[in-house]
Design a protein around this motif. Structure first.
Motif, PDB file in Angstrom:
ATOM      1  N   GLU A  21      -8.051  -0.478  -4.352  1.00 19.88           N
ATOM      2  CA  GLU A  21      -8.248   0.752  -3.572  1.00 19.88           C
ATOM      3  C   GLU A  21      -6.930   1.504  -3.418  1.00 19.88           C
ATOM      4  O   GLU A  21      -6.875   2.734  -3.554  1.00 19.88           O
ATOM      5  N   ILE A  22      -5.846   0.765  -3.142  1.00 22.15           N
ATOM      6  CA  ILE A  22      -4.525   1.408  -3.057  1.00 22.15           C
ATOM      7  C   ILE A  22      -4.152   2.018  -4.400  1.00 22.15           C
ATOM      8  O   ILE A  22      -3.653   3.154  -4.468  1.00 22.15           O
ATOM      9  N   LEU A  23      -4.400   1.285  -5.476  1.00 19.22           N
ATOM     10  CA  LEU A  23      -4.076   1.791  -6.810  1.00 19.22           C
ATOM     11  C   LEU A  23      -4.871   3.054  -7.123  1.00 19.22           C
ATOM     12  O   LEU A  23      -4.340   3.993  -7.730  1.00 19.22           O
ATOM     13  N   THR A  24      -6.123   3.092  -6.710  1.00 19.92           N
ATOM     14  CA  THR A  24      -6.949   4.285  -6.930  1.00 19.92           C
ATOM     15  C   THR A  24      -6.319   5.505  -6.277  1.00 19.92           C
ATOM     16  O   THR A  24      -6.269   6.596  -6.872  1.00 19.92           O
ATOM     17  N   GLU A  25      -5.801   5.315  -5.060  1.00 14.65           N
ATOM     18  CA  GLU A  25      -5.144   6.431  -4.368  1.00 14.65           C
ATOM     19  C   GLU A  25      -3.859   6.839  -5.091  1.00 14.65           C
ATOM     20  O   GLU A  25      -3.558   8.028  -5.220  1.00 14.65           O
ATOM     21  N   LEU A  26      -3.114   5.871  -5.583  1.00 10.25           N
ATOM     22  CA  LEU A  26      -1.883   6.188  -6.304  1.00 10.25           C
ATOM     23  C   LEU A  26      -2.173   6.938  -7.602  1.00 10.25           C
ATOM     24  O   LEU A  26      -1.414   7.832  -7.999  1.00 10.25           O
ATOM     25  N   ARG A  27      -3.247   6.584  -8.281  1.00  7.09           N
ATOM     26  CA  ARG A  27      -3.592   7.258  -9.538  1.00  7.09           C
ATOM     27  C   ARG A  27      -3.995   8.715  -9.324  1.00  7.09           C
ATOM     28  O   ARG A  27      -3.761   9.561 -10.189  1.00  7.09           O
ATOM     29  N   ASN A  28      -4.613   8.998  -8.200  1.00 11.51           N
ATOM     30  CA  ASN A  28      -5.152  10.330  -7.937  1.00 11.51           C
ATOM     31  C   ASN A  28      -4.030  11.372  -7.926  1.00 11.51           C
ATOM     32  O   ASN A  28      -3.087  11.279  -7.138  1.00 11.51           O
ATOM     33  N   LYS A  29      -4.144  12.369  -8.785  1.00  9.87           N
ATOM     34  CA  LYS A  29      -3.079  13.381  -8.885  1.00  9.87           C
ATOM     35  C   LYS A  29      -2.939  14.225  -7.621  1.00  9.87           C
ATOM     36  O   LYS A  29      -1.924  14.906  -7.439  1.00  9.87           O
ATOM     37  N   HIS A  30      -3.931  14.173  -6.730  1.00  6.13           N
ATOM     38  CA  HIS A  30      -3.870  14.958  -5.492  1.00  6.13           C
ATOM     39  C   HIS A  30      -3.197  14.188  -4.357  1.00  6.13           C
ATOM     40  O   HIS A  30      -3.003  14.747  -3.275  1.00  6.13           O
ATOM     41  N   THR A  31      -2.828  12.941  -4.581  1.00  5.82           N
ATOM     42  CA  THR A  31      -2.123  12.163  -3.558  1.00  5.82           C
ATOM     43  C   THR A  31      -0.685  12.657  -3.447  1.00  5.82           C
ATOM     44  O   THR A  31       0.034  12.725  -4.442  1.00  5.82           O
ATOM     45  N   GLY A  32      -0.282  13.019  -2.233  1.00  7.15           N
ATOM     46  CA  GLY A  32       1.052  13.564  -2.008  1.00  7.15           C
ATOM     47  C   GLY A  32       2.133  12.491  -1.971  1.00  7.15           C
ATOM     48  O   GLY A  32       1.852  11.290  -1.982  1.00  7.15           O
ATOM     49  N   ALA A  33       3.389  12.940  -1.891  1.00  6.43           N
ATOM     50  CA  ALA A  33       4.533  12.029  -1.978  1.00  6.43           C
ATOM     51  C   ALA A  33       4.559  11.012  -0.833  1.00  6.43           C
ATOM     52  O   ALA A  33       4.866   9.834  -1.049  1.00  6.43           O
ATOM     53  N   ILE A  34       4.233  11.454   0.379  1.00  8.46           N
ATOM     54  CA  ILE A  34       4.301  10.539   1.524  1.00  8.46           C
ATOM     55  C   ILE A  34       3.306   9.407   1.360  1.00  8.46           C
ATOM     56  O   ILE A  34       3.640   8.231   1.516  1.00  8.46           O
ATOM     57  N   GLU A  35       2.055   9.757   1.039  1.00  5.57           N
ATOM     58  CA  GLU A  35       1.037   8.717   0.872  1.00  5.57           C
ATOM     59  C   GLU A  35       1.318   7.857  -0.359  1.00  5.57           C
ATOM     60  O   GLU A  35       1.005   6.668  -0.378  1.00  5.57           O
ATOM     61  N   PHE A  36       1.912   8.477  -1.375  1.00 13.44           N
ATOM     62  CA  PHE A  36       2.266   7.707  -2.573  1.00 13.44           C
ATOM     63  C   PHE A  36       3.301   6.639  -2.224  1.00 13.44           C
ATOM     64  O   PHE A  36       3.164   5.476  -2.607  1.00 13.44           O
ATOM     65  N   ARG A  37       4.326   7.029  -1.483  1.00 12.38           N
ATOM     66  CA  ARG A  37       5.352   6.061  -1.080  1.00 12.38           C
ATOM     67  C   ARG A  37       4.759   4.956  -0.212  1.00 12.38           C
ATOM     68  O   ARG A  37       5.067   3.781  -0.380  1.00 12.38           O
ATOM     69  N   LYS A  38       3.905   5.349   0.722  1.00 15.20           N
ATOM     70  CA  LYS A  38       3.270   4.355   1.595  1.00 15.20           C
ATOM     71  C   LYS A  38       2.449   3.360   0.779  1.00 15.20           C
ATOM     72  O   LYS A  38       2.424   2.164   1.076  1.00 15.20           O
ATOM     73  N   GLY A  39       1.766   3.861  -0.249  1.00 14.70           N
ATOM     74  CA  GLY A  39       0.981   2.989  -1.114  1.00 14.70           C
ATOM     75  C   GLY A  39       1.851   1.978  -1.841  1.00 14.70           C
ATOM     76  O   GLY A  39       1.497   0.798  -1.956  1.00 14.70           O
ATOM     77  N   LEU A  40       3.016   2.422  -2.330  1.00 11.53           N
ATOM     78  CA  LEU A  40       3.932   1.504  -3.010  1.00 11.53           C
ATOM     79  C   LEU A  40       4.460   0.436  -2.057  1.00 11.53           C
ATOM     80  O   LEU A  40       4.605  -0.727  -2.433  1.00 11.53           O
ATOM     81  N   VAL A  41       4.733   0.829  -0.810  1.00 14.87           N
ATOM     82  CA  VAL A  41       5.192  -0.142   0.187  1.00 14.87           C
ATOM     83  C   VAL A  41       4.110  -1.195   0.425  1.00 14.87           C
ATOM     84  O   VAL A  41       4.386  -2.401   0.472  1.00 14.87           O
ATOM     85  N   LYS A  42       2.865  -0.750   0.563  1.00 20.36           N
ATOM     86  CA  LYS A  42       1.757  -1.690   0.775  1.00 20.36           C
ATOM     87  C   LYS A  42       1.625  -2.661  -0.390  1.00 20.36           C
ATOM     88  O   LYS A  42       1.438  -3.867  -0.188  1.00 20.36           O
ATOM     89  N   LEU A  43       1.712  -2.138  -1.599  1.00 18.70           N
ATOM     90  CA  LEU A  43       1.603  -3.008  -2.775  1.00 18.70           C
ATOM     91  C   LEU A  43       2.734  -4.029  -2.798  1.00 18.70           C
ATOM     92  O   LEU A  43       2.519  -5.213  -3.083  1.00 18.70           O
ATOM     93  N   GLY A  44       3.955  -3.592  -2.519  1.00 16.79           N
ATOM     94  CA  GLY A  44       5.092  -4.507  -2.513  1.00 16.79           C
ATOM     95  C   GLY A  44       4.914  -5.616  -1.495  1.00 16.79           C
ATOM     96  O   GLY A  44       5.188  -6.792  -1.781  1.00 16.79           O
ATOM     97  N   ARG A  45       4.424  -5.251  -0.337  1.00 16.75           N
ATOM     98  CA  ARG A  45       4.252  -6.260   0.725  1.00 16.75           C
ATOM     99  C   ARG A  45       3.156  -7.260   0.365  1.00 16.75           C
ATOM    100  O   ARG A  45       3.349  -8.473   0.473  1.00 16.75           O
ATOM    101  N   TYR A  46       2.021  -6.768  -0.080  1.00 17.76           N
ATOM    102  CA  TYR A  46       0.907  -7.650  -0.404  1.00 17.76           C
ATOM    103  C   TYR A  46       1.253  -8.552  -1.590  1.00 17.76           C
ATOM    104  O   TYR A  46       0.977  -9.753  -1.575  1.00 17.76           O
TER     105      TYR A  46
END
Length: 225
Positions: A21-46
């Motif tokens: 689900e996080i990856l889906t949000e990262l792939r979406n071209k409409h996801t902005g920089a803030i949410e993109f960074r947050k997604g990467l942080v979540k992936l790193g932690r998990y």
């Protein structure tokens, strides 16, 4: 965590709906920089949590307020070096260091040139001493051609021989993994997902674009129709 049968020591997390689900949000071209960074942080932690399952631990006896009992100490968790490939891996490192709070951190600035040569330019390298008991985690979101990581691994090895050497990313192309494993069979690879292929420009397909540009607000380049 799924072991990929094409290579030894290569794992993905395609069995995790949460990470997909996080990856889906990262792939979406409409996801902005803030949410993109947050997604990467979540992936790193998990993914850091998942890595601890592959680490050695020792049993210890402790005493609760009521009685004695047995617990564990994950000793490998305290012997970690995280090597961050600038700039896209900064949020990934932020997530990883929440799990490996004792980690020493190295920084490598590396950029890949254009196709077909994909020459690698490294402008800054700061890596701490690596000890035999260390687990080294090289964080780089996109394992595409493998050119950057081959140079980074070469540099890391100059600072010592670790217990384990791990490449951790978000997406990988089969071509990049094959190059890394061909040159360094001992290196383990952990990624959220292994994508289909590279295009002629060395970008992962279906991919998510340039992770550094998307994380730090640069314009997104989309394919021409």
């Amino acid at each position: 965590m799924i072991a990929d049968k094409r290579w030894k020591g290569v794992y993905s997390f395609e069995d995790s709906p949460f990470l997909m689900e996080i990856l889906t949000e990262l792939r979406n071209k409409h996801t902005g920089a803030i949410e993109f960074r947050k997604g990467l942080v979540k992936l790193g932690r998990y993914m850091g949590y998942e890595l601890t399952k592959t680490m050695d631990f020792e049993k210890v006896e402790i005493e609760t307020p009521l009685e004695k009992t047995e617990g564990i100490i994950a000793k490998d968790r305290k012997n970690v070096v995280i090597v961050t490939v600038l700039r896209a891996a900064i949020p990934l490192m932020e997530g990883l260091i929440k799990v490996f709070e004792h980690a020493r951190v190295g920084i490598v600035s590396a950029s890949r040139g254009k196709a077909p040569k994909f020459e690698i330019e490294m402008n800054y390298i700061k890596i701490p001493e690596i000890k035999p008991e260390d687990t080294v985690i090289i964080a780089d979101p996109m394992i595409a051609t493998g050119s950057t990581l081959l140079k980074v691994i070469e540099e890391v090895k100059k600072y010592g021989t670790p217990k384990r050497l791990i490449v951790l990313g978000v997406l990988a192309a089969p071509e990049g993994i094959s190059r890394i494993k061909g040159a360094y069979p001992e290196v383990e690879v952990f990624v959220t997902k292994i994508d289909r292929e590279l295009n002629d420009h060395g970008y992962i397909l279906p991919g998510l674009g340039d992770a550094g540009d998307r994380a730090f607000g640069a314009p997104i380049k989309t394919a021409k129709k």
